[in-house]
Design an enzyme around this catalytic site. Structure first.
Site, PDB file in Angstrom:
ATOM      1  N   ASN B 129      46.544  38.723  20.322  1.00 49.39           N
ATOM      2  CA  ASN B 129      47.818  39.369  20.029  1.00 49.39           C
ATOM      3  C   ASN B 129      47.734  40.891  20.003  1.00 49.39           C
ATOM      4  O   ASN B 129      48.624  41.558  19.498  1.00 49.39           O
ATOM      5  CB  ASN B 129      48.364  38.859  18.693  1.00 49.39           C
ATOM      6  CG  ASN B 129      48.665  37.379  18.755  1.00 49.39           C
ATOM      7  OD1 ASN B 129      49.280  36.905  19.715  1.00 49.39           O
ATOM      8  ND2 ASN B 129      48.204  36.640  17.764  1.00 49.39           N
ATOM      9  N   GLY B 131      46.694  43.426  22.868  1.00 51.69           N
ATOM     10  CA  GLY B 131      46.227  43.849  24.180  1.00 51.69           C
ATOM     11  C   GLY B 131      46.516  45.319  24.340  1.00 51.69           C
ATOM     12  O   GLY B 131      45.834  46.179  23.768  1.00 51.69           O
ATOM     13  N   SER B 132      47.598  45.604  25.064  1.00 53.42           N
ATOM     14  CA  SER B 132      48.005  46.995  25.227  1.00 53.42           C
ATOM     15  C   SER B 132      48.387  47.608  23.881  1.00 53.42           C
ATOM     16  O   SER B 132      48.236  48.804  23.665  1.00 53.42           O
ATOM     17  CB  SER B 132      49.186  47.074  26.197  1.00 53.42           C
ATOM     18  OG  SER B 132      48.796  46.560  27.450  1.00 53.42           O
ATOM     19  N   ARG B 268      36.941  43.108  66.931  1.00 54.33           N
ATOM     20  CA  ARG B 268      37.910  42.055  67.252  1.00 54.33           C
ATOM     21  C   ARG B 268      38.773  42.449  68.445  1.00 54.33           C
ATOM     22  O   ARG B 268      39.464  43.475  68.408  1.00 54.33           O
ATOM     23  CB  ARG B 268      38.802  41.827  66.021  1.00 54.33           C
ATOM     24  CG  ARG B 268      39.983  40.919  66.239  1.00 54.33           C
ATOM     25  CD  ARG B 268      39.560  39.494  66.385  1.00 54.33           C
ATOM     26  NE  ARG B 268      40.717  38.597  66.380  1.00 54.33           N
ATOM     27  CZ  ARG B 268      40.624  37.306  66.679  1.00 54.33           C
ATOM     28  NH1 ARG B 268      39.454  36.782  66.998  1.00 54.33           N
ATOM     29  NH2 ARG B 268      41.695  36.555  66.651  1.00 54.33           N
ATOM     30  N   GLN B 336      44.876  41.660  55.687  1.00 58.62           N
ATOM     31  CA  GLN B 336      45.868  41.614  56.764  1.00 58.62           C
ATOM     32  C   GLN B 336      45.225  41.950  58.121  1.00 58.62           C
ATOM     33  O   GLN B 336      45.476  41.276  59.116  1.00 58.62           O
ATOM     34  CB  GLN B 336      47.005  42.607  56.447  1.00 58.62           C
ATOM     35  CG  GLN B 336      48.230  42.439  57.315  1.00 58.62           C
ATOM     36  CD  GLN B 336      48.933  41.100  57.078  1.00 58.62           C
ATOM     37  OE1 GLN B 336      48.797  40.505  56.019  1.00 58.62           O
ATOM     38  NE2 GLN B 336      49.647  40.619  58.078  1.00 58.62           N
ATOM     39  N   GLY B 339      43.374  39.196  59.496  1.00 58.04           N
ATOM     40  CA  GLY B 339      44.173  38.024  59.858  1.00 58.04           C
ATOM     41  C   GLY B 339      43.658  36.777  59.167  1.00 58.04           C
ATOM     42  O   GLY B 339      43.245  36.828  58.005  1.00 58.04           O
ATOM     43  N   GLY B 340      43.649  35.654  59.906  1.00 58.96           N
ATOM     44  CA  GLY B 340      43.202  34.375  59.340  1.00 58.96           C
ATOM     45  C   GLY B 340      41.799  34.459  58.780  1.00 58.96           C
ATOM     46  O   GLY B 340      41.488  33.860  57.741  1.00 58.96           O
ATOM     47  N   GLU B 363      41.146  47.925  30.973  1.00 60.13           N
ATOM     48  CA  GLU B 363      41.101  49.235  30.333  1.00 60.13           C
ATOM     49  C   GLU B 363      42.433  49.987  30.462  1.00 60.13           C
ATOM     50  O   GLU B 363      42.484  51.167  30.775  1.00 60.13           O
ATOM     51  CB  GLU B 363      39.923  50.060  30.869  1.00 60.13           C
ATOM     52  CG  GLU B 363      38.610  49.361  30.515  1.00 60.13           C
ATOM     53  CD  GLU B 363      37.369  50.186  30.768  1.00 60.13           C
ATOM     54  OE1 GLU B 363      37.447  51.415  30.651  1.00 60.13           O
ATOM     55  OE2 GLU B 363      36.334  49.588  31.065  1.00 60.13           O
ATOM     56  N   SER B 366      48.335  49.363  34.665  1.00 60.93           N
ATOM     57  CA  SER B 366      49.006  50.464  35.376  1.00 60.93           C
ATOM     58  C   SER B 366      50.198  50.970  34.571  1.00 60.93           C
ATOM     59  O   SER B 366      50.486  52.170  34.543  1.00 60.93           O
ATOM     60  CB  SER B 366      49.485  50.002  36.751  1.00 60.93           C
ATOM     61  OG  SER B 366      48.379  49.734  37.573  1.00 60.93           O
TER      62      SER B 366
END
Lengths: 262, 379
Positions: B129, B131-132, B268, B336, B339-340, B363, B366
């Site tokens: 209970n 955290g931040s 590639r 990305q 790719g696969g 830590e 954001s």
């Protein structure tokens, strides 16, 4: 035990590119490192110092920036370092280089052991270590793959030979040129790195070591580089595979018979 | 203004990069897959003196400073972020509070061990209970005779399963809010101190993260860190430093994403040429490079301010925020570009993506970084 390790700063690549017109090595953009075999030599020296006490001094001949290579050796744990740098040393072949290093070793003192890597990865001559021993009139053991025993008067070492190794006793003082397989060089420590940069590294000239002018640099060199070239790539060999050894042997025999070799 | 690393810093970078490439990179995927803590690597890092970089020589450190340290964190994390977080948590939030606020006696006892890596340290602040919002801290410390008695629990604690020592925050005066929180040094072998099973995490799988349970843990009076009621102030300072190191960790992962993507894009081939020849891929790579460089610059600046004794809270928050978000964006683009294949374990980028996410959370999330920056703007 007083130990001197001779090192060389070399370009960081095993595939050095060659300028096809000038016939010289292309050094631009290639970072410089301590010749890997010389790190094995330093590691061997540090291990003996840890066992027997004493001092390890690192020596190199090269341009002023070779001091970086010496600092790396200090960071690994060497006690002292000396740079041999003088325009008069330029163009030295393995004979003149080993003469120069031998003169510097005499100035450092009377070491009980001199360590070198078996060869440098740029020139690959494997002549400088033996040359140093000859100039100083010391016994030598080359291609050393293991140090079995360190005694005050002698060293028991394994020396790599074709197809195996031989065990020999080398009386001290002596020059030992080491193989890569002798050890795994340690990484420099952070503490060592900080200390290495605070340490003053003396630069010795030809006059400082009392070297004769006609024995150093280009003038003192017995050999000249006629041409540097990249050898043509040969065709790749053929791999024979099979389930059993006999099967592969039979395949090989068929090939050899087919080519009328047997 | 001088953007040149000192000779020492350049050499430290070279040595750590060499170590990371040779010893760590080849095993990073396996460590991740097995969720195996890299004991052997940590021992080697201890021998090399990597844990001593930000600490002074009198306690066995090398006094190389924060900038040298973040350079090392970056290089380690570029090869293995799990090892990076272990390293960063140990130094920045485990050991640093002792270094900054410990009595001379405590420092002499623990710092040499922490600096050599013989004792790993962890930092127990977060609770279920709290955290931040650290005000929610429920762990208590009650004085009795010459001792403090600690009760409560902590969660998401890095290194604690392998640590010999933990810095623990606890409420010493109820109803005093943040001024009622104090910090304690607790050896992990103290009776009543126990840890849970390792968490099953999304990433950073080779790092150790566990829950701490404190049941009537008795520690000597002198294990109070600094003064009573200063725990909150202390960990704000510790976290400022910690943010720089999470920034460095993020830069390491961001760089690894770029390295892998550039290599892949050049190899590639599609439509008859390497995909690096397509502007769509080039733009991605250019952005990744830009973000990595900017993040590194900000991390270095924050570290430089710290080394020069100047305020760095805002810069540390900016560095952590920008570097972690850049790192996550780079990881996403890296997958990305692949790719696969990027979705498969054969390539390292899926690991980078899983590891990267924690950078935006640990830590200080954001969102908390933005709050810190806004507060320092005077909002």
């Amino acid at each position: 035990m007083e130990i001197i390790v001779c090192i060389k700063q070399v370009p960081d690549t095993t595939e050095v590119k060659i300028d096809p017109v000038k016939g010289t090595l292309i050094r631009e953009g290639v970072p410089s490192i301590v010749n890997p075999f010389d790190k094995n030599a330093l590691e061997a020296a540090l291990q003996i110092r840890e066992q027997k006490g004493g001092k390890v001094t690192v020596l190199t001949m090269g341009p002023p920036q070779a001091v970086d290579a010496l600092r790396e050796c200090l960071a690994m744990g060497a006690d002292e370092a000396v740079l041999l740098s003088d325009r008069a040393f330029a163009g030295a072949d393995s004979w003149a280089t080993s003469y120069t290093l031998a003169k510097a070793i005499e100035k450092v003192g009377k070491p009980e052991l001199i360590f070198c890597g078996k060869q440098a990865i740029d020139g690959d001559t494997a002549q400088v270590g033996p040359g140093i021993a000859e100039h100083l009139g010391l016994p030598q053991a080359t291609y050393v793959q293991k140090i079995r025993e360190v005694q005050s008067e002698q060293l028991l070492v394994e020396r790599a030979i074709e197809g195996g190794y031989e065990v020999i006793t080398v009386p001290l003082p002596a020059m030992i040129a080491v193989e890569k397989s002798i050890n795994e060089p340690r990484f420099p420590t952070m503490m060592g790195t900080m200390k290495a940069h605070k340490k003053t590294i003396p630069t010795w000239s030809a006059a400082d070591i009392g070297a004769e002018a006609d024995k150093i640099g280009l003038d003192g060199s017995c050999t000249q580089v006629k041409r540097v070239f990249a050898p043509e790539r040969k065709g790749q060999g053929e791999m024979l595979t099979g389930e059993t050894e006999n099967e592969v042997c039979l395949l090989l025999l068929e090939k050899l018979q087919g080519a009328k070799i047997v | 203004m001088n953007f040149q690393l000192s000779e020492e810093q350049a050499m430290i970078q070279k040595i750590v990069r060499d170590f990371a490439e040779k010893e760590l990179a080849p095993i990073a995927a396996e460590l991740d897959e097995k969720g195996e803590f890299p004991h052997a690597i940590i021992n080697k890092m201890g021998e090399m003196g990597l844990f001593g970089l930000p600490f002074s020589e009198e306690y066995g450190g090398s006094g190389a400073g924060c900038l040298s340290y973040v350079i090392a964190v970056e290089e380690i994390s570029r090869a293995c972020a799990s090892t990076g977080i272990t390293y960063a948590a140990h130094c920045s939030i485990g050991t640093a509070p002792i270094y900054l606020f410990g009595t001379e006696e405590i420092k002499k006892k623990w710092l040499p061990l922490c600096v050599q890596g013989k004792a790993l340290a962890s930092f127990g602040l977060t609770e279920a209970n709290a955290g931040s919002d650290a005000c929610g801290t429920q762990t208590t410390a009650v004085p009795e005779g010459d001792e403090w008695i600690l009760n409560g629990s902590k969660c998401f604690i890095t290194n604690v399963g392998v640590a010999k020592i933990a810095v623990i925050t606890a409420v010493t005066e109820k109803g005093q809010g943040t001024r009622g929180i104090s910090a304690f040094i607790v050896p992990t072998d103290t009776p009543g101190f126990s840890v849970g099973q390792p968490y099953n995490k999304l990433g950073l799988k080779a790092s150790d993260t566990r829950e701490i349970i404190l049941e009537n843990v008795r520690i000597p009076k002198e294990n109070l860190l600094g003064k009573q009621g200063e725990g909150f102030k202390q960990f704000l300072v510790a976290l400022d430093g910690g943010r720089i190191s999470i920034g460095a960790l993020s830069v390491g992962i961001a760089q690894a994403c770029l390295d892998a993507s550039l290599k892949y894009a050049k190899e590639r081939e599609q439509f008859g040429q390497p995909i690096s020849k397509f502007q769509a891929i080039q733009f991605k790579l250019a952005d990744m490079k830009m973000k990595t460089e900017l993040a590194r610059l900000m991390v270095y600046k924050a570290a430089w301010l710290k080394d020069n004794g100047k305020p760095f809270s805002s810069e540390a928050a900016i560095a952590k925020l920008y570097a972690s978000e850049s790192c996550m964006q780079n990881a996403s683009e890296a997958v990305q570009i692949h790719g696969g294949y990027g979705y498969m374990k054969e390539y390292p980028v899926e690991r980078y993506m899983r590891d990267a996410k924690l950078m935006e959370i640990g830590e200080g999330t954001s969102e908390i970084q933005r709050m810190v920056i806004a507060r320092l703007l005077g909002c």
